[in-house]
Write a protein that holds these residues in place. Sequence first.
Motif, PDB file in Angstrom:
ATOM      1  N   ARG A   4       0.799  -1.186   0.092  1.00 44.76           N
ATOM      2  CA  ARG A   4       0.185   0.045   0.100  1.00 44.76           C
ATOM      3  C   ARG A   4       0.984   1.298  -0.163  1.00 44.76           C
ATOM      4  O   ARG A   4       1.982   1.360   0.568  1.00 44.76           O
ATOM      5  N   GLN A   5       0.336   2.269  -0.567  1.00 41.81           N
ATOM      6  CA  GLN A   5       1.048   3.502  -0.642  1.00 41.81           C
ATOM      7  C   GLN A   5       0.030   4.571  -0.220  1.00 41.81           C
ATOM      8  O   GLN A   5      -0.770   4.937  -1.025  1.00 41.81           O
ATOM      9  N   ALA A   6       0.376   5.295   0.754  1.00 43.53           N
ATOM     10  CA  ALA A   6      -0.252   6.673   1.051  1.00 43.53           C
ATOM     11  C   ALA A   6       0.090   7.768   0.458  1.00 43.53           C
ATOM     12  O   ALA A   6       1.502   7.769   0.313  1.00 43.53           O
ATOM     13  N   TYR A  49      -3.840   0.416  -2.547  1.00 37.71           N
ATOM     14  CA  TYR A  49      -3.360  -0.972  -2.265  1.00 37.71           C
ATOM     15  C   TYR A  49      -3.007  -1.635  -3.855  1.00 37.71           C
ATOM     16  O   TYR A  49      -4.013  -1.713  -4.722  1.00 37.71           O
ATOM     17  N   TYR A  50      -1.946  -2.050  -3.668  1.00 37.10           N
ATOM     18  CA  TYR A  50      -1.474  -2.778  -5.006  1.00 37.10           C
ATOM     19  C   TYR A  50      -0.964  -4.153  -4.751  1.00 37.10           C
ATOM     20  O   TYR A  50      -0.594  -4.719  -3.762  1.00 37.10           O
ATOM     21  N   ASP A  74       3.055 -14.049   5.374  1.00 37.31           N
ATOM     22  CA  ASP A  74       3.273 -13.035   6.437  1.00 37.31           C
ATOM     23  C   ASP A  74       2.619 -11.772   6.210  1.00 37.31           C
ATOM     24  O   ASP A  74       1.929 -11.365   5.338  1.00 37.31           O
ATOM     25  N   TYR A  75       2.636 -10.982   7.430  1.00 37.44           N
ATOM     26  CA  TYR A  75       1.932  -9.830   7.537  1.00 37.44           C
ATOM     27  C   TYR A  75       2.882  -8.798   8.262  1.00 37.44           C
ATOM     28  O   TYR A  75       3.985  -8.848   8.904  1.00 37.44           O
ATOM     29  N   ALA A 106       4.533   0.269   0.688  1.00 36.04           N
ATOM     30  CA  ALA A 106       5.060  -0.673   1.706  1.00 36.04           C
ATOM     31  C   ALA A 106       4.385  -1.902   1.908  1.00 36.04           C
ATOM     32  O   ALA A 106       3.257  -2.066   1.533  1.00 36.04           O
ATOM     33  N   PHE A 107       5.081  -2.885   2.213  1.00 33.68           N
ATOM     34  CA  PHE A 107       4.371  -4.246   2.539  1.00 33.68           C
ATOM     35  C   PHE A 107       3.372  -4.434   3.359  1.00 33.68           C
ATOM     36  O   PHE A 107       3.345  -3.700   4.476  1.00 33.68           O
ATOM     37  N   VAL A 108       2.108  -5.088   3.000  1.00 36.77           N
ATOM     38  CA  VAL A 108       0.988  -5.302   4.042  1.00 36.77           C
ATOM     39  C   VAL A 108       1.077  -6.692   4.127  1.00 36.77           C
ATOM     40  O   VAL A 108       1.110  -6.988   5.438  1.00 36.77           O
TER      41      VAL A 108
END
Length: 129
Positions: free
Chosen positions: A38-40, A97-98, A62-63, A46-48
Amino acid sequence: QVQLVESGGASVQAGGSLRLSCAASGRTSNSFTMAWFRQAPGKERAFVSGINWSAGSTNYLDYEDSVRGRFTISRDNTKDTVYLQMNILKPEDTAVYYCAAEPAALYAAMKRTAKYEYWGQGTQVTVSS
């Protein structure tokens, strides 16, 4: 050539839920990783969460710490589709969200954006307080 199509982004109030979907086509590898980033605004991507699988092995998941316990990633292997169930959404979850994919089992390296060759177009998630 892998193609990714995301869906499910929307505007919700804090505490609500959403489910994102990412459908992959063109996969030829038996080992595969799919992940959500995701990118704000004004921030780096950043990894989600991510999931990888290989023939004969169990899924590896993973989270990111801030979503652990609230988000759940899952896979429908009959359709090469990955889902991200997002519960107890917070305003800080607001982002594009990508979905990303790589024809390899990345395991711990799945958190790194540079490891992915294929990306979706992104879907907007907006959480209001």
